[in-house]
Design an enzyme around this catalytic site. Structure first.
Site, mmCIF file in Angstrom:
data_model
loop_
_atom_site.group_PDB
_atom_site.id
_atom_site.type_symbol
_atom_site.label_atom_id
_atom_site.label_comp_id
_atom_site.label_asym_id
_atom_site.label_seq_id
_atom_site.Cartn_x
_atom_site.Cartn_y
_atom_site.Cartn_z
ATOM 1 N N SER A 107 0.831 -1.202 0.000
ATOM 2 C CA SER A 107 0.000 0.000 0.000
ATOM 3 C C SER A 107 0.868 1.256 0.000
ATOM 4 C CB SER A 107 -0.950 -0.078 1.209
ATOM 5 O OG SER A 107 -1.903 0.933 1.173
ATOM 6 N N ASP A 158 -9.817 -2.480 -6.365
ATOM 7 C CA ASP A 158 -9.187 -1.786 -5.232
ATOM 8 C C ASP A 158 -9.433 -0.284 -5.355
ATOM 9 O OD1 ASP A 158 -7.537 -0.695 -3.328
ATOM 10 O OD2 ASP A 158 -5.799 -1.936 -3.812
ATOM 11 N N HIS A 189 -8.098 -4.117 -1.787
ATOM 12 C CA HIS A 189 -6.805 -3.819 -1.176
ATOM 13 C C HIS A 189 -6.384 -4.954 -0.251
ATOM 14 C CE1 HIS A 189 -4.266 -0.287 -0.987
ATOM 15 N NE2 HIS A 189 -4.122 -0.406 0.312
HETATM 16 C C1 MLT Z 1 -1.400 5.981 -0.137
HETATM 17 O O1 MLT Z 1 -1.735 6.964 0.498
HETATM 18 O O2 MLT Z 1 -0.233 5.673 -0.369
HETATM 19 C C2 MLT Z 1 -2.481 5.090 -0.645
HETATM 20 O O3 MLT Z 1 -3.692 5.766 -0.678
HETATM 21 C C3 MLT Z 1 -2.611 3.862 0.152
HETATM 22 C C4 MLT Z 1 -2.790 4.135 1.611
HETATM 23 O O4 MLT Z 1 -3.857 4.514 2.063
HETATM 24 O O5 MLT Z 1 -1.846 3.979 2.342
#
Ligand code: MLT
Length: 212
Positions: A107, A158, A189
């Site tokens: 992520s 996702d 996700h």
């Molecule tokens: C990010 O902010 O990198 C993506 O939206 C994934 C997350 O929520 O960490």
């Protein structure tokens, strides 16, 4: 500005012939989160697991954002530079010599790993990205990724890492000369068991290649 020498991180040398996995947790995670995943991807491998230096309402992250999926791209670029400095420092400090470093991110951790390989391929050549997306907004890169290899694992539904962004990522990586492995599964996700299997096989194939 993160001082690389004081960057909180875990380090485990592992067996000398193994790669060193650079573990990059997701939003709200810590340096402990991906240790079980590392053991499944490459049993006995070394690892380097730093903590995301940015705080968002008490959650650790790797760069700032203005909202869900709206990245502060200037901060992404700056933080990718800092992670690059950390990798260089850690290679020296922990005596890693020519051992291959393979980033494994989930992520937000996948997104900083991807930004780092896109912007600093001289320091990071190998990335496994679970639920990552294109991290550089409307910026792109002009080639220079011929020596890099990236494995992308995504869910087709996702909302946090939309498939349009994932496909943009794939085409930028392809155009820049990266060796891209892509796997898109059903669902959203997360890290699925089938992806762990695929990633383990990919890490093993990359470990067999010559270190830089
Ligand atoms: C990010 O902010 O990198 C993506 O939206 C994934 C997350 O929520 O960490």
């Amino acid at each position: 500005m993160t001082n690389v020498e004081n960057w909180p991180h875990l380090y485990h040398a592992g067996t000398p012939a193994s790669p060193v996995l650079l573990l990059l947790h997701g939003t709200g995670g810590t340096e402990h989160d991906l240790l079980p995943l590392a053991e499944r991807l490459a049993p006995g491998a070394g690892y380097l697991s730093p903590r995301g230096p940015v705080q968002e309402q008490g959650m650790n992250r790797w760069f700032r954002r203005f909202g869900e999926g709206q990245f502060d791209v200037d901060d992404v670029v700056r933080r990718a530079g800092e992670l690059t400095d950390f990798i260089g420092w850690a290679r020296e400090h922990h005596g890693l010599g020519g051992r291959k470093i393979i980033a494994v991110g989930f992520s937000n951790g996948a997104n900083i790993a991807l930004a780092t390989v896109l912007l600093h391929p001289e320091v990071l050549t190998d990335v496994v990205a679970f639920s990552g997306m294109y991290p550089l907004g409307d910026r792109t890169v002009d080639g220079g990724l011929a020596g890099t290899a990236v494995a992308l694992f995504n869910g087709e539904a996702d909302a946090m890492a939309p498939l349009t962004s994932v496909m943009q990522l794939k085409s930028v990586l392809d155009a820049a000369g990266a060796d891209v492995h892509q796997s898109v599964r059903e669902g959203g996700h997360g890290v699925h068991a089938s992806e762990v299997e695929g990633a383990a096989a990919w890490v093993s194939s990359r470990t067999a290649t010559t270190t830089s």
